[in-house]
Motif scaffolding. Structure first.
Motif, mmCIF file in Angstrom:
data_model
loop_
_atom_site.group_PDB
_atom_site.id
_atom_site.type_symbol
_atom_site.label_atom_id
_atom_site.label_comp_id
_atom_site.label_asym_id
_atom_site.label_seq_id
_atom_site.Cartn_x
_atom_site.Cartn_y
_atom_site.Cartn_z
ATOM 1 N N PHE A 110 3.900 12.269 -11.253
ATOM 2 C CA PHE A 110 3.842 11.497 -10.016
ATOM 3 C C PHE A 110 2.377 11.215 -9.716
ATOM 4 O O PHE A 110 1.544 12.124 -9.781
ATOM 5 N N VAL A 111 2.028 9.953 -9.415
ATOM 6 C CA VAL A 111 0.623 9.576 -9.237
ATOM 7 C C VAL A 111 0.437 8.709 -7.999
ATOM 8 O O VAL A 111 1.366 8.015 -7.558
ATOM 9 N N MET A 112 -0.776 8.766 -7.450
ATOM 10 C CA MET A 112 -1.190 7.838 -6.396
ATOM 11 C C MET A 112 -2.007 6.733 -7.047
ATOM 12 O O MET A 112 -2.928 7.014 -7.828
ATOM 13 N N ILE A 113 -1.678 5.477 -6.731
ATOM 14 C CA ILE A 113 -2.303 4.332 -7.392
ATOM 15 C C ILE A 113 -2.691 3.282 -6.353
ATOM 16 O O ILE A 113 -2.168 3.278 -5.227
ATOM 17 N N PRO A 114 -3.600 2.376 -6.699
ATOM 18 C CA PRO A 114 -3.889 1.255 -5.796
ATOM 19 C C PRO A 114 -2.642 0.402 -5.581
ATOM 20 O O PRO A 114 -1.829 0.236 -6.496
ATOM 21 N N LYS A 115 -2.472 -0.120 -4.394
ATOM 22 C CA LYS A 115 -1.271 -0.905 -4.098
ATOM 23 C C LYS A 115 -1.219 -2.204 -4.888
ATOM 24 O O LYS A 115 -0.163 -2.833 -4.973
ATOM 25 N N SER A 116 -2.328 -2.591 -5.464
ATOM 26 C CA SER A 116 -2.353 -3.827 -6.258
ATOM 27 C C SER A 116 -1.818 -3.612 -7.671
ATOM 28 O O SER A 116 -1.576 -4.576 -8.392
ATOM 29 N N THR A 126 0.448 -3.171 -10.870
ATOM 30 C CA THR A 126 1.790 -3.492 -11.354
ATOM 31 C C THR A 126 2.214 -2.368 -12.312
ATOM 32 O O THR A 126 1.408 -1.495 -12.665
ATOM 33 N N GLU A 127 3.485 -2.397 -12.725
ATOM 34 C CA GLU A 127 3.940 -1.387 -13.685
ATOM 35 C C GLU A 127 3.170 -1.493 -15.000
ATOM 36 O O GLU A 127 2.911 -0.486 -15.662
ATOM 37 N N GLU A 128 2.789 -2.718 -15.358
ATOM 38 C CA GLU A 128 2.016 -2.910 -16.588
ATOM 39 C C GLU A 128 0.619 -2.307 -16.448
ATOM 40 O O GLU A 128 0.087 -1.713 -17.401
ATOM 41 N N ASP A 129 0.015 -2.444 -15.254
ATOM 42 C CA ASP A 129 -1.288 -1.822 -15.014
ATOM 43 C C ASP A 129 -1.191 -0.308 -15.126
ATOM 44 O O ASP A 129 -2.059 0.355 -15.708
ATOM 45 N N LEU A 130 -0.116 0.241 -14.550
ATOM 46 C CA LEU A 130 0.091 1.688 -14.590
ATOM 47 C C LEU A 130 0.262 2.170 -16.029
ATOM 48 O O LEU A 130 -0.324 3.178 -16.443
ATOM 49 N N ARG A 131 1.041 1.429 -16.792
ATOM 50 C CA ARG A 131 1.248 1.789 -18.199
ATOM 51 C C ARG A 131 -0.066 1.720 -18.976
ATOM 52 O O ARG A 131 -0.362 2.591 -19.800
ATOM 53 N N GLU A 148 6.586 -4.604 -1.080
ATOM 54 C CA GLU A 148 5.192 -4.245 -1.299
ATOM 55 C C GLU A 148 5.084 -2.823 -1.843
ATOM 56 O O GLU A 148 5.816 -1.921 -1.443
ATOM 57 N N SER A 149 4.152 -2.620 -2.757
ATOM 58 C CA SER A 149 3.938 -1.289 -3.333
ATOM 59 C C SER A 149 3.486 -0.313 -2.262
ATOM 60 O O SER A 149 2.721 -0.656 -1.352
ATOM 61 N N LYS A 150 3.938 0.928 -2.386
ATOM 62 C CA LYS A 150 3.507 1.981 -1.465
ATOM 63 C C LYS A 150 2.322 2.770 -2.012
ATOM 64 O O LYS A 150 1.882 3.740 -1.399
ATOM 65 N N GLY A 151 1.826 2.357 -3.177
ATOM 66 C CA GLY A 151 0.699 3.063 -3.753
ATOM 67 C C GLY A 151 1.087 4.367 -4.422
ATOM 68 O O GLY A 151 0.260 5.271 -4.568
ATOM 69 N N LEU A 152 2.350 4.478 -4.837
ATOM 70 C CA LEU A 152 2.860 5.677 -5.494
ATOM 71 C C LEU A 152 3.658 5.271 -6.723
ATOM 72 O O LEU A 152 4.302 4.214 -6.720
ATOM 73 N N GLY A 153 3.632 6.081 -7.750
ATOM 74 C CA GLY A 153 4.368 5.717 -8.956
ATOM 75 C C GLY A 153 4.732 6.914 -9.803
ATOM 76 O O GLY A 153 4.282 8.041 -9.559
ATOM 77 N N TYR A 154 5.573 6.654 -10.808
ATOM 78 C CA TYR A 154 6.004 7.674 -11.763
ATOM 79 C C TYR A 154 5.702 7.178 -13.169
ATOM 80 O O TYR A 154 5.832 5.991 -13.467
#
Length: 475
Positions: free
Chosen positions: A124-130, A132-137, A159-165
């Protein structure tokens, strides 16, 4: 631990009792031969990283090894890599049985986790709201092979909440990501999917998680307007079906917050559930969740059956597809056969008479169709019943066992099958082979694979003598 022998030779750091699980998942649990020495363990496991201590569990009175040991590493990634590479290996040429290696759970939990455990592969990570899933990958692929990425979004605004998996294929890759990614991501292991939010992670992202059931608002505060109308009057099941993106992932929204346990219990009704997540919007009391199935047929069926379902009574949940970029035409082309396979598996499991009706119930009937992406060998004849057993396999089914004739059709394809059977009332079974190579081929081909909507774990079984001598663990 007074019954464990240990050595922290070389003057290295030896953790105290309070530091056994620091960092988390840095301790492995071993099932070994009673004759395996501590020096052999150190020799075989030191290539994976700094060993802080080794415990060989011994009998309090005889001081003989119980065939159990713990190895404490300095880093979680070292322990995970040791588990991945050493599980199922023989420590010495004289060993006749491979060892078992698990990540030791915390002392308060009491259960150990294997290389297949999803809890060890999802972060589980905190990420910038900008992002995308491709950026995260792109940011996290440097640590290993990624199975999927997902970003938590506001269900109303998108809108993204700035959180991801991020889910990796191996536990060591997830551990590497946590240890080495930029500190701004504040990466941690994600909370178990089927467990209520009660771990220490809750302090980290409690605003994104629903609290326990005891804190739910009263149902009648969130009832939909027009409740006197028919059950699905507010949810036309056929509306915009042609324009809606179709995928294996579903978005779930409710005016009443729910826990992951509740979400799982609702959507597990449909065979093929892979995982579910609860996502809490800190700016509203609505319940939000994401559900994913192993196949699109199950997802479509779940969307159709559960969109508008009342849970709890008086509160209707909304279910919609999440566009994951899949080709809807190709998915729909496969849907009919996948749906039939899922429905047949459910019917057969729930009613033995259905199995006889559907598949003929006689030795001369046609073999049932197997729905899978696995390349299976052609059918082979079974070995005679009185053939000596050379190898036994232990089979675990999720979410339910396959019908016996389907099992026999699958496992006989590797040749030399003597018998396959299920354990009554359990989601497990056994296969007996007259040849070890055939059994090993079955493990290699089938372990971790999905057949007819059921995921299989296939591994070597303990000998009957060892199973009969097993005692309840007291350590």
């Amino acid at each position: 631990m007074d019954e464990a022998g240990s050595c922290a030779s070389g003057g290295g750091f030896r953790p105290g009792v309070d530091n056994l699980d620091e960092p988390p998942n840095s301790r492995i649990f071993l099932v070994i031969s009673k004759y395996t020495s501590e020096s052999v363990l150190r020799e075989r496991f030191s290539p994976f990283g700094e060993i802080q201590d080794i415990w060989v569990v011994r009998d309090k009175h005889t001081k003989e090894s119980k065939g159990i040991a713990f190895v404490k590493f300095a880093r979680s990634s070292q322990a995970c890599r040791a588990m991945e590479e050493m599980h199922g290996q023989c420590l010495t040429p004289s060993d006749t049985k491979p060892i078992k290696v698990f990540i030791a759970q915390s002392r308060s939990s009491g259960s150990h986790r294997d290389v297949e455990d999803e809890e060890l592969t999802r972060i589980f990570v905190m990420i910038p709201k900008s992002y995308t899933e491709e950026d995260l990958r792109e940011k996290f692929k440097v640590f290993g092979d990624i199975e999927y990425c997902s970003i938590i979004k506001n269900k109303v605004t998108g809108e993204s909440k700035g959180l991801g998996y991020v889910r990796y294929l191996k536990p060591s890759q997830a551990a590497q990501a946590i240890e080495n990614c930029d500190r701004s991501y504040r990466a941690i292991l994600a909370e178990p999917k089927n467990k209520a939010s009660e771990s220490s992670e809750q302090d980290y992202y409690s605003n994104m998680r629903q609290e326990t059931l005891g804190h739910e608002p009263r149902v009648n505060m969130f009832s939909f307007v027009g409740e006197q109308q028919s059950e699905f009057s507010s949810f036309d099941k056929n509306d915009n079906r042609g324009q809606e993106a179709i995928s294996k992932r579903l978005s779930v929204v409710s005016r009443v917050p729910f826990t992951e346990e509740q979400l799982f219990s609702i959507f597990d009704i449909v065979p093929g559930l892979e995982y579910c997540e609860v996502q809490r919007d800190p700016y509203s009391n609505y319940g939000h969740g994401v559900v994913q199935y192993f196949n699109v047929a199950s997802a479509i069926y779940a969307k159709y059956k559960l969109h508008g379902f009342q849970y709890p009574p008086g509160n209707r949940i909304g279910v919609s597809f999440i566009d994951d970029g899949s080709n809807a035409t190709d998915l729909l082309r496969k849907m009919a056969t996948q749906m039939v396979a899922a429905q047949l598996a459910s019917m057969v499991w729930n009613n033995a008479s259905q199995q006889q009706f559907l598949f003929g119930g006689s030795s001369g009937s046609q073999l049932p169709q197997i729905q899978t992406d696995v390349a299976l060998p052609s059918c082979k004849k079974k070995a005679p019943p009185d053939t000596p057993v050379k190898e036994r396999l232990f089979i675990v089914f999720n979410p339910h066992p396959l019908p016996l004739d389907v099992l026999e059709d699958i496992f006989c394809r590797f040749g030399n099958l003597i018998e396959v059977y299920l354990v009554s009332g359990k989601n497990v079974g056994y296969a007996k082979y007259a040849d070890r190579l055939s059994a090993n081929d079955a493990i290699t081909t089938l372990h971790g694979k999905i057949l007819n909507g059921v995921r299989l774990k296939v591994m070597l079984a303990d000998s009957p003598r060892e199973e009969s001598n097993k005692r309840q663990r007291t350590y």
